[in-house]
Design a protein around this motif. Structure first.
Motif, PDB file in Angstrom:
ATOM      1  N   ASP A 134       0.834  -1.203   0.000  1.00 26.25           N
ATOM      2  CA  ASP A 134       0.000   0.000   0.000  1.00 26.25           C
ATOM      3  C   ASP A 134       0.871   1.257   0.000  1.00 26.25           C
ATOM      4  N   VAL A 135       1.430   1.597  -1.159  1.00 26.50           N
ATOM      5  CA  VAL A 135       2.378   2.715  -1.220  1.00 26.50           C
ATOM      6  C   VAL A 135       1.702   4.082  -1.112  1.00 26.50           C
ATOM      7  N   LEU A 153       4.956   2.630   5.616  1.00 26.58           N
ATOM      8  CA  LEU A 153       4.331   3.197   4.420  1.00 26.58           C
ATOM      9  C   LEU A 153       3.380   4.305   4.868  1.00 26.58           C
ATOM     10  N   ILE A 154       3.744   5.533   4.520  1.00 20.96           N
ATOM     11  CA  ILE A 154       3.093   6.739   5.031  1.00 20.96           C
ATOM     12  C   ILE A 154       2.436   7.474   3.871  1.00 20.96           C
ATOM     13  N   LEU A 289       5.968   8.794  -3.191  1.00 24.89           N
ATOM     14  CA  LEU A 289       5.418   7.536  -3.703  1.00 24.89           C
ATOM     15  C   LEU A 289       6.536   6.592  -4.134  1.00 24.89           C
ATOM     16  N   ILE A 290       7.530   7.131  -4.821  1.00 25.84           N
ATOM     17  CA  ILE A 290       8.656   6.310  -5.255  1.00 25.84           C
ATOM     18  C   ILE A 290       9.455   5.835  -4.052  1.00 25.84           C
ATOM     19  N   VAL A 295      10.767   1.406  -0.065  1.00 22.67           N
ATOM     20  CA  VAL A 295      10.583   0.918   1.307  1.00 22.67           C
ATOM     21  C   VAL A 295       9.791  -0.387   1.296  1.00 22.67           C
ATOM     22  N   ALA A 296       8.736  -0.458   0.468  1.00 20.65           N
ATOM     23  CA  ALA A 296       7.923  -1.673   0.389  1.00 20.65           C
ATOM     24  C   ALA A 296       8.743  -2.838  -0.138  1.00 20.65           C
ATOM     25  N   ALA A 297       9.584  -2.583  -1.153  1.00 20.37           N
ATOM     26  CA  ALA A 297      10.423  -3.644  -1.708  1.00 20.37           C
ATOM     27  C   ALA A 297      11.383  -4.169  -0.653  1.00 20.37           C
TER      28      ALA A 297
END
Length: 310
Positions: A134-135, A153-154, A289-290, A295-297
């Protein structure tokens, strides 16, 4: 990234020379930093971060936003895919696209471009996105983690605002920050982030009593009410830093123009620093967003974040 001395340490007495904050420049710098880290990760054998954007219908503004997001992703070395659905697609069709993306190992971040057509449920689809992908930072789990100071994720716009403040002005400890607006997308998460940066935080909204006088006490004023040019010089303390989140399309002298929630010409004469519209917070929202995609990866790869990327 080196820590800068606090911008607020300077005296605010006497004349104020306003700094117009260049959000595009800060965004470019952040994208470059992310790109360097991604290049190193790929060389080390980690998968390239992947971002999926879901676009429903053919709204021109949404199409522009998606194009800008994909362009920034590619600049940073993030692989990207756009899933396009017709304006009249069913809720089930949209659900199936998100479910498929949740299951793909090559996709680390999922964004559904808002607003959706009226017949589709935004709450349903945002809740369906895997919280780890959930980016946008809108899932209730990520909202709860942010409120408790544990978020990774903020929401991108508040994250971009904080990035501006910390990169431009250094330590925010003890500063009085006032957030105008209490939305789940900007106002509430912005207040949480400022609290975590050790600010004293107030929120004003449409039901607040004496909102103007509260804003006059702010060292940092974040305008996120969605009301064109609501904030005038009467709302601003001399020497304050003003972050304008608003993007409002208006017609002036027969021409369409984008204006913020701040009356720029009024306020710029009184504040110490201000973000313009356009060219202020907007580019930082995309850069954030990028950043969230990286961070998600790393989170999905069970790797701790690098020190340089907060």
């Amino acid at each position: 990234m080196a820590t800068r001395p606090s911008f607020f340490n300077n005296s605010i007495q006497g004349s104020v020379s306003v700094k117009v904050i260049n959000g595009r420049e800060i965004s470019d710098n952040l994208i470059e930093e992310i790109g360097r880290e991604i290049a190193i990760r790929v060389e080390q054998g980690h998968p390239r971060p992947g971002l999926a954007v879901v676009l429903v219908g053919d709204d021109p503004a949404s199409a522009i936003y998606v194009r800008n997001k994909i362009r920034s992703a590619e600049k940073a070395g993030v692989s990207s895919v756009v899933k396009r659905l017709e304006q009249d697609c069913t809720q089930q069709e949209l659900d199936e696209v998100v479910t498929e993306l949740n299951a793909r190992d090559d996709i680390h971040g999922i964004l559904v471009q808002l607003p959706l057509p009226r017949h589709l449920s935004e709450d349903r689809i945002l809740n369906l996105i895997d919280p780890d992908k959930d980016v946008d930072g809108f899932h209730p789990i990520n909202a709860g983690l942010l409120a408790s100071g544990q978020a990774k994720l903020i929401p991108c716009t508040p994250l971009g605002c904080l990035e501006i403040l910390q990169r431009e002005f250094g330590d925010l400890t003890g500063k009085h920050a006032v957030v105008v607006g209490r939305s789940n997308i900007v106002g509430k998460p912005m207040a949480s982030l400022l609290l975590q940066a050790d600010c004293t935080v107030s929120i004003v909204h449409s039901k607040s009593v004496a909102a103007e006088s509260l804003c006059q006490q702010a060292d940092i004023l974040v305008a996120a009410a969605g009301v064109p040019e609501l904030v005038t010089d009467k709302w601003v303390k001399p020497g304050a830093v003003v972050i304008d989140v608003g993007i409002n399309a208006t017609e002036i002298d027969g021409q369409r123009k984008l204006v913020g929630d701040v009356n720029f010409d009024d306020v710029a004469e009184k504040c110490r620093a201000i973000t313009p519209v356009p060219g202020g917070v907007g580019p930082m929202t995309i850069a954030s967003l990028i950043k969230n995609t990286l961070v998600a990866a790393k989170q999905l790869d069970a790797e701790p974040q690098a020190v340089g990327l907060r």
